[in-house]
Scaffold this motif. Structure first.
Motif, mmCIF file in Angstrom:
data_model
loop_
_atom_site.group_PDB
_atom_site.id
_atom_site.type_symbol
_atom_site.label_atom_id
_atom_site.label_comp_id
_atom_site.label_asym_id
_atom_site.label_seq_id
_atom_site.Cartn_x
_atom_site.Cartn_y
_atom_site.Cartn_z
ATOM 1 N N ARG A 1 104.008 31.194 73.803
ATOM 2 C CA ARG A 1 103.249 31.606 74.996
ATOM 3 C C ARG A 1 101.950 32.316 74.625
ATOM 4 O O ARG A 1 100.984 32.268 75.386
ATOM 5 C CB ARG A 1 104.130 32.455 75.925
ATOM 6 C CG ARG A 1 105.259 31.622 76.571
ATOM 7 C CD ARG A 1 105.903 32.296 77.765
ATOM 8 N NE ARG A 1 106.729 33.437 77.430
ATOM 9 C CZ ARG A 1 108.031 33.402 77.118
ATOM 10 N NH1 ARG A 1 108.675 32.245 77.090
ATOM 11 N NH2 ARG A 1 108.698 34.487 76.845
ATOM 12 N N ARG B 1 99.459 36.966 74.779
ATOM 13 C CA ARG B 1 99.354 36.229 76.040
ATOM 14 C C ARG B 1 98.972 37.159 77.192
ATOM 15 O O ARG B 1 98.145 36.833 78.038
ATOM 16 C CB ARG B 1 100.677 35.537 76.347
ATOM 17 C CG ARG B 1 100.726 34.880 77.714
ATOM 18 C CD ARG B 1 99.587 33.842 77.858
ATOM 19 N NE ARG B 1 99.758 33.052 79.042
ATOM 20 C CZ ARG B 1 100.536 31.975 79.119
ATOM 21 N NH1 ARG B 1 101.195 31.566 78.063
ATOM 22 N NH2 ARG B 1 100.627 31.304 80.239
ATOM 23 N N GLU B 2 99.630 38.322 77.181
ATOM 24 C CA GLU B 2 99.360 39.319 78.221
ATOM 25 C C GLU B 2 97.870 39.663 78.251
ATOM 26 O O GLU B 2 97.261 39.748 79.318
ATOM 27 C CB GLU B 2 100.167 40.566 77.851
ATOM 28 C CG GLU B 2 100.846 41.278 78.988
ATOM 29 C CD GLU B 2 101.506 42.539 78.468
ATOM 30 O OE1 GLU B 2 102.517 42.429 77.733
ATOM 31 O OE2 GLU B 2 101.003 43.628 78.774
ATOM 32 N N HIS C 1 106.874 33.414 81.892
ATOM 33 C CA HIS C 1 105.566 33.912 82.320
ATOM 34 C C HIS C 1 105.636 34.260 83.814
ATOM 35 O O HIS C 1 106.317 33.578 84.577
ATOM 36 C CB HIS C 1 104.531 32.805 82.078
ATOM 37 C CG HIS C 1 103.129 33.265 82.273
ATOM 38 N ND1 HIS C 1 102.440 33.102 83.447
ATOM 39 C CD2 HIS C 1 102.276 33.898 81.439
ATOM 40 C CE1 HIS C 1 101.225 33.594 83.334
ATOM 41 N NE2 HIS C 1 101.096 34.087 82.114
ATOM 42 N N GLY D 1 104.702 37.987 72.962
ATOM 43 C CA GLY D 1 103.913 37.687 74.151
ATOM 44 C C GLY D 1 102.815 38.690 74.452
ATOM 45 O O GLY D 1 102.122 38.558 75.468
ATOM 46 N N ASP E 1 95.714 36.668 79.557
ATOM 47 C CA ASP E 1 95.813 36.600 81.023
ATOM 48 C C ASP E 1 94.923 37.660 81.666
ATOM 49 O O ASP E 1 94.217 37.393 82.640
ATOM 50 C CB ASP E 1 97.268 36.829 81.471
ATOM 51 C CG ASP E 1 98.172 35.628 81.203
ATOM 52 O OD1 ASP E 1 97.664 34.578 80.764
ATOM 53 O OD2 ASP E 1 99.391 35.749 81.430
ATOM 54 N N ASP F 1 106.745 28.579 81.057
ATOM 55 C CA ASP F 1 105.305 28.866 80.968
ATOM 56 C C ASP F 1 104.499 27.915 81.863
ATOM 57 O O ASP F 1 105.036 26.947 82.399
ATOM 58 C CB ASP F 1 104.848 28.751 79.511
ATOM 59 C CG ASP F 1 103.585 29.568 79.252
ATOM 60 O OD1 ASP F 1 103.021 30.143 80.199
ATOM 61 O OD2 ASP F 1 103.162 29.615 78.080
#
Lengths: 161, 161, 161, 161
Positions: free
Chosen positions: D40, D150-151, A129, D147, D154, A109
């Motif tokens: 993450r 996190r996606e 990531h 995740g 972002d 990450d």
């Protein structure tokens, strides 16, 4: 894929969450309760150390389970709670006397990018990531906590022979 | 795939981590805290024993959870903390009176290779280390801890009928 | 796939390990320590009960975690430690007054076959044992513990409308 | 896929089970014992907050593990045990002063539909219930607890730059 540095590596630096584990954090009522490692990663770490490559851990989090697992595997250099991973790497290189040009690291990450930029062989786990995948010279076939570290240990041992 | 020995097998030797489990090690603050087995493996082990095949465990690690699960399944031959797996197999064969030529074993990693080389039917789980996959006469469809052992129990029972 | 009985079902009988869970058994030093259910299965079970279909559990194992989860979901008919699943089903049908011809069940392994042979709509989870897949009138898309039960609840609710 | 609102989002509302976790509920003898988050996701949530987007949690269940993880990530708006998620969203919007037109939310199951209908950008995790996938303007590539959050973090950060 760029593995030309693999045969010279003297130090392998591992992140914990997402690299030695699959990134899952097991929380109970009192906070983090468990860390889940992989048995085949452990066998690889022990074999790599026997082959003369030092193994170290730099983690942003802090957990007694990591200390226990590291002790079991004979990993003496363990830096947990590292807010500044580049600084932790600098201290580690001083302690071990290994230069960054002979060091590999494995990340998953964005906090690992600071370390990855400094060492000769930056590696990403398969499920890292996107920014880490892009920065790596090598990406493992297996995911973090599922044998990615073993894959790297095998690769470094093979490169030395 | 070479299963010609399957119909004669009288003893099945199982590794724990990566075979009866998926290889994950659950660490708490005091070290390893949990082992995760599969319910369908257990049903297969009981059926195989009823069919007249003995089942034994040889593990390099040591955990009270393994003793509990083995007791539940009626597995009497349990050798944990075996640093030398070949020696543990030798003692097991003496205790059971079953020769290696009538023995199968299931492994996932390099420490199992010493046992696999000695028995008539060495088997690898689907997600085993490449060296174990290469040494096996049979590779399961399912991974360790996800029903691989059940698959083998079914296969050995079917071969006897 | 044979779902013609789906619109008449008045009782859904669920196995626990491998159906409400993914079949993994979490052992600590004192034996089984945890059961892992799926949140979306729970929402489906509550919706199905609201739609007028009773839900029951028949399990060969015994665990306080199952009693807790069942209580949370309002499942009143819970038979754990059932060595003879067909007998447990008979008692359940007497208690509920629902005939087998209006009953569905979900299984994953050979001990469930005795129940599956008795009810109008026997269902297997996607990752069930081959013998259970063969005996089922319907196989879910999702695996046990990963939403298979929710899939069935949705299907039974839709069939009634 | 309809992400036109992404660059204006000032508040991201997250469900817990199935979104911040993979939907598995870890039950011990005393009820729910653990929640499993992803490292993450946490890094993404912190980065999103630093970029000026508030993050909030609305969950139908109640768990001290959620409070611990939220505190670690600096998430101040946490509403657990919300039987009526639309009402919880209303109170949250009043508390934060952010209108629904500048709010995104992430869901995995039918109880989230009430919130998803009210906000500018409703998002589903990859493994969400079909009804939630159908209602979403965007579906993540990764599953809940693996995740997906996190996606989204972002994506929202990128949309602002």
């Amino acid at each position: 894929m760029n593995l030309e540095a693999a045969d010279r590596i003297k130090l392998l630096v591992l992140d914990v969450d997402g690299v030695l584990t699959d990134g899952r954090l097991w929380f109970g009522a009192d906070g983090e309760a468990l860390k889940v490692f992989h048995v085949r990663d452990g066998a690889g770490i022990k074999a790599l150390q026997s082959a003369g490559v030092a193994v170290a851990i730099i983690s942003g989090r802090e957990s007694p389970a990591v200390a226990r697992r590291a002790a079991e595997l004979g990993i003496r250099h363990v830096r947990q709670g590292a807010q500044d991973k580049a600084a932790a790497l600098g201290a580690l290189l001083r302690d071990t006397g290994v230069p960054a040009t002979l060091t590999a690291c494995v990340g998953d990450d964005t906090p690992d990018l600071a370390i990855m930029a400094l060492v000769a062989l930056p590696i990403a786990v398969a499920d890292a990531h996107p920014s880490v995948l892009a920065a790596a010279h090598h990406v493992t076939r297996l995911g973090g906590g599922a044998g990615a570290v073993r894959e790297i240990c095998d690769l470094l041992i093979e490169a030395r022979t």
